[in-house]
Design an enzyme around this catalytic site. Structure first.
Site, PDB file in Angstrom:
ATOM      1  N   ASP A   1       0.838  -1.194   0.000  1.00  0.00           N
ATOM      2  CA  ASP A   1       0.000   0.000   0.000  1.00  0.00           C
ATOM      3  C   ASP A   1       0.881   1.254   0.000  1.00  0.00           C
ATOM      4  OD1 ASP A   1      -3.229   0.504   0.929  1.00  0.00           O
ATOM      5  OD2 ASP A   1      -1.845   2.195   1.103  1.00  0.00           O
ATOM      6  N   ILE A   2       0.448   2.247  -0.758  1.00  0.00           N
ATOM      7  CA  ILE A   2       1.243   3.485  -0.876  1.00  0.00           C
ATOM      8  C   ILE A   2       1.228   4.288   0.427  1.00  0.00           C
ATOM      9  CG2 ILE A   2      -0.577   5.068  -1.703  1.00  0.00           C
ATOM     10  CD1 ILE A   2       1.433   5.876  -3.948  1.00  0.00           C
TER      11      ILE A   2
ATOM     12  N   ASN B   1     -12.868  -3.648   2.270  1.00  0.00           N
ATOM     13  CA  ASN B   1     -13.874  -2.595   2.247  1.00  0.00           C
ATOM     14  C   ASN B   1     -14.739  -2.792   1.008  1.00  0.00           C
ATOM     15  OD1 ASN B   1     -12.767  -1.337   4.556  1.00  0.00           O
ATOM     16  ND2 ASN B   1     -11.221  -0.334   3.299  1.00  0.00           N
TER      17      ASN B   1
ATOM     18  N   GLU C   1     -12.522   2.886  -1.512  1.00  0.00           N
ATOM     19  CA  GLU C   1     -12.139   4.047  -2.323  1.00  0.00           C
ATOM     20  C   GLU C   1     -11.787   3.667  -3.753  1.00  0.00           C
ATOM     21  OE1 GLU C   1      -8.997   5.850  -0.087  1.00  0.00           O
ATOM     22  OE2 GLU C   1     -10.357   6.566   1.470  1.00  0.00           O
ATOM     23  N   VAL C   2     -11.117   2.540  -3.920  1.00  0.00           N
ATOM     24  CA  VAL C   2     -10.701   2.124  -5.268  1.00  0.00           C
ATOM     25  C   VAL C   2     -11.618   0.994  -5.740  1.00  0.00           C
ATOM     26  CG1 VAL C   2      -8.814   1.248  -6.677  1.00  0.00           C
ATOM     27  CG2 VAL C   2      -8.313   2.777  -4.754  1.00  0.00           C
TER      28      VAL C   2
ATOM     29  N   HIS D   1      -9.920  -5.497  -3.626  1.00  0.00           N
ATOM     30  CA  HIS D   1      -8.604  -5.706  -3.034  1.00  0.00           C
ATOM     31  C   HIS D   1      -8.768  -6.074  -1.571  1.00  0.00           C
ATOM     32  CE1 HIS D   1      -9.727  -1.462  -2.877  1.00  0.00           C
ATOM     33  NE2 HIS D   1      -9.123  -1.404  -1.705  1.00  0.00           N
TER      34      HIS D   1
ATOM     35  N   HIS E   1      -6.927  -6.001   2.033  1.00  0.00           N
ATOM     36  CA  HIS E   1      -5.824  -5.389   2.777  1.00  0.00           C
ATOM     37  C   HIS E   1      -5.277  -6.449   3.726  1.00  0.00           C
ATOM     38  CE1 HIS E   1      -6.934  -1.021   2.034  1.00  0.00           C
ATOM     39  NE2 HIS E   1      -8.074  -1.610   1.724  1.00  0.00           N
TER      40      HIS E   1
HETATM   41  P1  5GP Z   1      -9.890   1.111  -0.028  1.00  0.00           P
HETATM   42  O1  5GP Z   1     -10.283   2.305   0.785  1.00  0.00           O
HETATM   43  O2  5GP Z   1     -10.418   1.218  -1.452  1.00  0.00           O
HETATM   44  O3  5GP Z   1     -10.234  -0.184   0.630  1.00  0.00           O
HETATM   45  O4  5GP Z   1      -8.306   1.133  -0.078  1.00  0.00           O
HETATM   46  C1  5GP Z   1      -7.571   1.705  -1.090  1.00  0.00           C
HETATM   47  C2  5GP Z   1      -6.117   1.629  -0.684  1.00  0.00           C
HETATM   48  O5  5GP Z   1      -5.327   1.839  -1.834  1.00  0.00           O
HETATM   49  C3  5GP Z   1      -5.692   2.691   0.348  1.00  0.00           C
HETATM   50  O6  5GP Z   1      -5.144   2.034   1.483  1.00  0.00           O
HETATM   51  C4  5GP Z   1      -4.652   3.531  -0.398  1.00  0.00           C
HETATM   52  O7  5GP Z   1      -3.582   3.949   0.423  1.00  0.00           O
HETATM   53  C5  5GP Z   1      -4.190   2.597  -1.496  1.00  0.00           C
HETATM   54  N1  5GP Z   1      -3.747   3.246  -2.728  1.00  0.00           N
HETATM   55  C6  5GP Z   1      -4.407   4.227  -3.398  1.00  0.00           C
HETATM   56  N2  5GP Z   1      -3.737   4.566  -4.511  1.00  0.00           N
HETATM   57  C7  5GP Z   1      -2.640   3.769  -4.550  1.00  0.00           C
HETATM   58  C8  5GP Z   1      -1.560   3.636  -5.480  1.00  0.00           C
HETATM   59  O8  5GP Z   1      -1.459   4.325  -6.494  1.00  0.00           O
HETATM   60  N3  5GP Z   1      -0.619   2.699  -5.188  1.00  0.00           N
HETATM   61  C9  5GP Z   1      -0.681   1.914  -4.068  1.00  0.00           C
HETATM   62  N4  5GP Z   1       0.296   1.032  -3.891  1.00  0.00           N
HETATM   63  N5  5GP Z   1      -1.690   2.000  -3.181  1.00  0.00           N
HETATM   64  C10 5GP Z   1      -2.660   2.916  -3.419  1.00  0.00           C
END
Ligand code: 5GP
Length: 119
Positions: free
Chosen positions: A33-34, A91, A99-100, A104, A106
């Protein structure tokens, strides 16, 4: 919800955006994760175009489902998380805080993680 092929993880899967890869096989890609929330914070994705867990649970093949969970366990062991334990978070949708819009998992660990759900 239709799959958005311009989401950030779709771009990573197409190698249009770099990632710090942790694992890859025919069905799965995993990368760090970034913005890690724990000493180890790895995102584990099916390569197929699935928006979220609801979509994946309905449309994914048995092979894809098995591959995702096999990979998750392997990655946890690769990072020695099996010894002290770890957490897996998915999520899903608005209430889940996703968010994405590409499924995925975590994988977080490497420290005591505290309460499962914050205030
Ligand atoms: P969500 O809220 O969708 O479950 O989690 C999205 C995750 O993707 C977040 O923890 C965020 O830090 C990570 N993330 C967002 N953009 C990028 C990216 O460009 N590269 C990486 N490695 N992680 C990302």
């Amino acid at each position: 919800m239709a799959y958005d092929s311009n989401n950030i993880f779709a771009k990573i899967l197409r190698n249009e955006i770099p990632c710090k890869k942790a694992y890859e096989d025919n069905h799965v890609l995993a990368f760090h994760d970034i913005a890690p929330k724990a000493p180890v914070h790895i995102l584990v994705l099916p390569k197929g175009a699935y928006t979220d867990m609801d979509d994946f649970s309905q449309r994914a093949s048995i092979e894809e489902i098995a591959a995702l969970f096999r990979a998750l366990g392997q990655i946890a062991r690769d990072h020695k998380l099996d010894q002290g334990g770890y957490r897996v978070i998915v999520n899903c949708g608005l209430n889940g805080g996703q968010e994405v819009p590409h499924l995925h998992l975590h994988l977080v660990g490497g420290a005591r993680l505290g309460r499962m759900i914050g205030p």
